[in-house]
Design a protein around this motif. Sequence first.
Motif, short mmCIF file in Angstrom:
data_model
loop_
_atom_site.label_atom_id
_atom_site.label_comp_id
_atom_site.label_asym_id
_atom_site.label_seq_id
_atom_site.Cartn_x
_atom_site.Cartn_y
_atom_site.Cartn_z
N SER A 21 -31.62 58.37 29.95
CA SER A 21 -31.65 59.58 30.59
C SER A 21 -33.26 59.69 30.71
O SER A 21 -33.95 60.90 30.89
CB SER A 21 -31.70 60.41 29.06
OG SER A 21 -32.08 59.89 27.90
N SER A 22 -33.71 58.70 30.23
CA SER A 22 -35.48 58.70 30.30
C SER A 22 -36.49 57.75 30.80
O SER A 22 -35.79 56.79 30.98
CB SER A 22 -36.38 58.80 28.75
OG SER A 22 -37.52 58.69 28.93
N ASP A 23 -37.19 57.86 31.96
CA ASP A 23 -37.85 56.69 32.73
C ASP A 23 -39.51 57.37 31.97
O ASP A 23 -40.19 57.05 32.85
CB ASP A 23 -37.49 56.48 34.31
CG ASP A 23 -37.82 58.31 34.66
OD1 ASP A 23 -38.37 59.48 34.36
OD2 ASP A 23 -38.26 58.08 35.56
N GLU A 65 -36.76 44.05 28.05
CA GLU A 65 -36.36 46.10 27.41
C GLU A 65 -37.18 46.61 28.65
O GLU A 65 -38.02 46.24 29.26
CB GLU A 65 -37.72 45.73 26.04
CG GLU A 65 -37.54 45.13 25.16
CD GLU A 65 -35.78 46.09 24.35
OE1 GLU A 65 -35.47 46.89 24.83
OE2 GLU A 65 -35.01 45.01 23.81
N VAL A 66 -35.71 47.39 28.89
CA VAL A 66 -36.10 48.68 30.33
C VAL A 66 -37.49 49.06 29.99
O VAL A 66 -38.73 49.45 30.74
CB VAL A 66 -35.34 49.58 30.16
CG1 VAL A 66 -35.37 50.42 30.92
CG2 VAL A 66 -34.09 48.99 30.61
N ALA A 67 -37.81 49.88 28.80
CA ALA A 67 -39.21 50.10 27.91
C ALA A 67 -40.44 49.72 28.52
O ALA A 67 -41.33 50.21 28.95
CB ALA A 67 -38.87 50.20 26.87
N ARG A 68 -40.27 48.45 28.25
CA ARG A 68 -41.18 47.59 28.94
C ARG A 68 -41.49 47.42 30.65
O ARG A 68 -42.60 47.93 30.93
CB ARG A 68 -40.74 46.59 29.04
CG ARG A 68 -41.92 44.97 28.95
CD ARG A 68 -42.51 43.86 28.44
NE ARG A 68 -42.94 42.91 29.17
CZ ARG A 68 -44.05 41.58 27.88
NH1 ARG A 68 -43.77 41.46 27.24
NH2 ARG A 68 -44.74 41.46 28.59
N SER A 69 -40.51 47.44 31.47
CA SER A 69 -40.68 47.14 32.54
C SER A 69 -41.44 48.51 32.66
O SER A 69 -42.34 49.09 33.84
CB SER A 69 -39.19 47.25 33.19
OG SER A 69 -38.74 46.51 32.96
N GLU A 124 -38.90 57.18 25.92
CA GLU A 124 -39.74 58.60 25.33
C GLU A 124 -37.57 58.99 25.06
O GLU A 124 -37.20 58.85 25.69
CB GLU A 124 -39.47 59.54 26.73
CG GLU A 124 -40.09 60.97 26.01
CD GLU A 124 -40.58 61.62 27.01
OE1 GLU A 124 -41.89 62.21 27.17
OE2 GLU A 124 -39.62 61.45 28.11
N GLY A 125 -37.81 59.93 23.86
CA GLY A 125 -36.85 60.49 23.27
C GLY A 125 -36.49 59.49 22.57
O GLY A 125 -35.58 59.76 21.33
N TYR A 136 -49.86 59.43 23.35
CA TYR A 136 -49.45 58.98 24.50
C TYR A 136 -48.15 59.29 25.09
O TYR A 136 -47.29 59.01 24.30
CB TYR A 136 -50.44 58.40 24.96
CG TYR A 136 -50.33 57.88 26.37
CD1 TYR A 136 -51.01 58.44 26.82
CD2 TYR A 136 -49.02 57.60 27.08
CE1 TYR A 136 -51.27 58.03 28.98
CE2 TYR A 136 -48.99 57.58 28.77
CZ TYR A 136 -50.11 57.58 29.21
OH TYR A 136 -50.14 57.74 30.56
N ARG A 137 -47.95 60.08 26.26
CA ARG A 137 -46.42 60.78 27.04
C ARG A 137 -46.44 60.49 28.33
O ARG A 137 -47.79 60.53 29.18
CB ARG A 137 -46.28 61.73 26.60
CG ARG A 137 -45.59 62.06 25.28
CD ARG A 137 -45.57 64.05 25.29
NE ARG A 137 -44.77 64.32 23.78
CZ ARG A 137 -44.42 64.72 22.84
NH1 ARG A 137 -42.86 63.23 24.03
NH2 ARG A 137 -44.23 64.82 22.35
N SER A 138 -45.89 59.21 29.19
CA SER A 138 -46.10 59.24 30.09
C SER A 138 -45.73 59.43 30.99
O SER A 138 -46.61 60.27 32.46
CB SER A 138 -45.78 57.57 30.69
OG SER A 138 -44.33 58.39 30.29
N SER A 139 -45.33 60.69 30.58
CA SER A 139 -44.69 61.56 31.19
C SER A 139 -45.80 63.10 31.59
O SER A 139 -45.58 63.51 32.37
CB SER A 139 -43.12 62.55 30.75
OG SER A 139 -43.54 62.76 28.99
#
Length: 141
Positions: A21-23, A65-69, A124-125, A136-139
Amino acid sequence: MKRLFLLTCLLVNCLAAHAKSSDHVVVITRQDSSINTISKSQLRNLFMSNLALPDVTPIALSPGEVARSIFNIRVIGLTESRIQAYWAQMRFSGRQQRPETADSIDELILMIESSKDTIGYLPEGTPLPEDIKIIYRSSAQ
């Protein structure tokens, strides 16, 4: 050339499917840390060992890990392969050390909780304990 294009498309689709659900990612630290916000350029310098904040230790998720990418592309601005090449060069020259890594999101949270001077990133989430804050939030970029 067609194969390379096809493989690239497949890789992008796989990453999108795994992103759920989050990129976007958030960067966290302990509540009692003196860091309340951090900029994208400070994060880039910190995670690439240019030490934007001298007393802060970055913790990265392990490769795969997807979050790392997502973090690498959205914050650092480089792909995983470019980052690996950079660290290979730094290791060969003996100039810098890559950040510590956590094998899972739970392990990263435990590492952050155990030391005041650490920061890390999560999707995120992700539910966070009360003693952790987002800096910090990348969004938001």
